[in-house]
Design a protein around this motif. Structure first.
Motif, PDB file in Angstrom:
ATOM      1  N   VAL A 267       0.838  -1.201   0.000  1.00 49.51           N
ATOM      2  CA  VAL A 267       0.000   0.000   0.000  1.00 49.51           C
ATOM      3  C   VAL A 267       0.870   1.247   0.000  1.00 49.51           C
ATOM      4  O   VAL A 267       2.052   1.214   0.358  1.00 49.51           O
ATOM      5  CB  VAL A 267      -0.937   0.038   1.229  1.00 49.51           C
ATOM      6  N   GLN A 268       0.262   2.355  -0.398  1.00 46.11           N
ATOM      7  CA  GLN A 268       0.928   3.655  -0.377  1.00 46.11           C
ATOM      8  C   GLN A 268       0.246   4.518   0.684  1.00 46.11           C
ATOM      9  O   GLN A 268      -0.977   4.668   0.679  1.00 46.11           O
ATOM     10  CB  GLN A 268       0.827   4.320  -1.750  1.00 46.11           C
ATOM     11  N   ILE A 269       1.049   5.057   1.610  1.00 51.42           N
ATOM     12  CA  ILE A 269       0.507   5.887   2.688  1.00 51.42           C
ATOM     13  C   ILE A 269       0.486   7.344   2.239  1.00 51.42           C
ATOM     14  O   ILE A 269       1.486   7.885   1.763  1.00 51.42           O
ATOM     15  CB  ILE A 269       1.372   5.769   3.967  1.00 51.42           C
ATOM     16  N   HIS A 270      -0.672   7.995   2.407  1.00 48.94           N
ATOM     17  CA  HIS A 270      -0.808   9.406   2.052  1.00 48.94           C
ATOM     18  C   HIS A 270      -0.554  10.283   3.281  1.00 48.94           C
ATOM     19  O   HIS A 270      -0.438   9.787   4.406  1.00 48.94           O
ATOM     20  CB  HIS A 270      -2.210   9.682   1.498  1.00 48.94           C
TER      21      HIS A 270
ATOM     22  N   SER B 265      -2.515  12.084   4.827  1.00 52.38           N
ATOM     23  CA  SER B 265      -3.618  11.987   5.786  1.00 52.38           C
ATOM     24  C   SER B 265      -3.617  10.655   6.519  1.00 52.38           C
ATOM     25  O   SER B 265      -4.550  10.340   7.242  1.00 52.38           O
ATOM     26  CB  SER B 265      -4.952  12.169   5.046  1.00 52.38           C
ATOM     27  N   LYS B 266      -2.530   9.871   6.310  1.00 51.53           N
ATOM     28  CA  LYS B 266      -2.371   8.545   6.912  1.00 51.53           C
ATOM     29  C   LYS B 266      -3.357   7.515   6.380  1.00 51.53           C
ATOM     30  O   LYS B 266      -3.500   6.437   6.935  1.00 51.53           O
ATOM     31  CB  LYS B 266      -2.475   8.633   8.440  1.00 51.53           C
ATOM     32  N   GLU B 267      -4.028   7.895   5.274  1.00 53.37           N
ATOM     33  CA  GLU B 267      -4.848   6.906   4.594  1.00 53.37           C
ATOM     34  C   GLU B 267      -3.950   6.137   3.630  1.00 53.37           C
ATOM     35  O   GLU B 267      -2.861   6.585   3.274  1.00 53.37           O
ATOM     36  CB  GLU B 267      -5.978   7.592   3.823  1.00 53.37           C
ATOM     37  N   SER B 268      -4.390   4.980   3.213  1.00 47.76           N
ATOM     38  CA  SER B 268      -3.564   4.168   2.330  1.00 47.76           C
ATOM     39  C   SER B 268      -4.389   3.616   1.178  1.00 47.76           C
ATOM     40  O   SER B 268      -5.593   3.387   1.314  1.00 47.76           O
ATOM     41  CB  SER B 268      -2.927   3.017   3.109  1.00 47.76           C
ATOM     42  N   ASP B 269      -3.712   3.438   0.045  1.00 40.97           N
ATOM     43  CA  ASP B 269      -4.332   2.846  -1.134  1.00 40.97           C
ATOM     44  C   ASP B 269      -3.480   1.670  -1.590  1.00 40.97           C
ATOM     45  O   ASP B 269      -2.243   1.749  -1.571  1.00 40.97           O
ATOM     46  CB  ASP B 269      -4.419   3.860  -2.282  1.00 40.97           C
TER      47      ASP B 269
END
Length: 227
Positions: free
Chosen positions: A144-147, A149-153
């Motif tokens: 995953v890739q962490i953004h 905003s600490k969200e991940s995709d």
């Protein structure tokens, strides 16, 4: 008198400027001629290289096959390229060879040569062990890739790794001359700008595969390595 003097001076100034412009034009014309000569020389070299490569690709055509899924009702679907590796063996992509294990009842995998001169049934395949291993690894770990905003995709796979396979046909099949695999050191010497080419059947996303299946003719292209 003053007018005559000024006119005379102006005449010589203009004449001098014209002479200077003519001299500059002559120099520019010479430079352009030199540049044109260099371009023509480069074009000749590229033409020579392209010609040699074109001859090599034409020879390779006879050892290049289209891979086809055939149904018992006669329906055929092209989906890949294979080339002669050894007696009874053709090299292809792992994802092409994988179709052999996905055949339904009544289906078969066949390879057909240029012009439809020869058609052989595939009797077995071998796929690089890294092909499935990479897919399983990616699926199990789900990178995953962490953004900010600490969200991940989830990160999409970059593609298929070790996408190499072999198709087996009867060893007494007259496949043609095996193509020669380039030595590793010659591959390492390739640089951006080098002339390269390909011969094969790029059937993806093309209507009816873009191929006359009864008399297939592989596409050939010549280009340059960009990176």
């Amino acid at each position: 008198l003053v007018v005559l003097v000024i006119a005379g001076i102006w005449f010589f100034v203009i004449k001098g400027n014209i002479g200077s412009l003519e001299e500059q034009q002559a120099r520019q014309g010479s430079s352009v001629s030199e540049m044109q000569g260099t371009v023509d020389s480069l074009s000749d070299e590229v033409t020579k290289l392209g010609g040699k490569l074109s001859d090599a690709l034409n020879v390779a055509k006879d050892s290049t096959y289209v891979v086809i899924r055939a149904n018992q009702d006669g329906l055929e679907e092209p989906f890949g390229t294979a080339w002669v590796l050894a007696p009874g063996e053709l090299a292809t992509n792992g994802h092409v060879a994988a179709h052999f294990n996905e055949l339904s009842e009544g289906q078969s995998l066949i390879v057909r040569s240029i012009g439809g001169k020869s058609t052989y049934e595939v009797t077995g395949t071998l796929i690089h062990p890294g092909y499935d291993a990479f897919t399983s690894l990616w699926t199990d770990y789900v990178p995953v890739q962490i953004h900010g905003s600490k969200e991940s995709d989830p990160i999409r796979s970059a593609g298929m790794a070790a996408d190499v396979g072999v198709l087996y046909v009867s060893r007494d099949s007259d496949l043609g001359e095996p193509l020669i695999v380039a030595p590793e050191d010659s591959q390492q010497e390739l640089r951006a700008g080098d002339v390269v080419g390909y011969v094969g059947y790029p059937v993806e996303d093309m209507a009816l595969g873009g191929i006359n299946l009864q008399e297939p003719v592989p596409q050939t292209q010549i280009g340059y390595i960009t990176a």
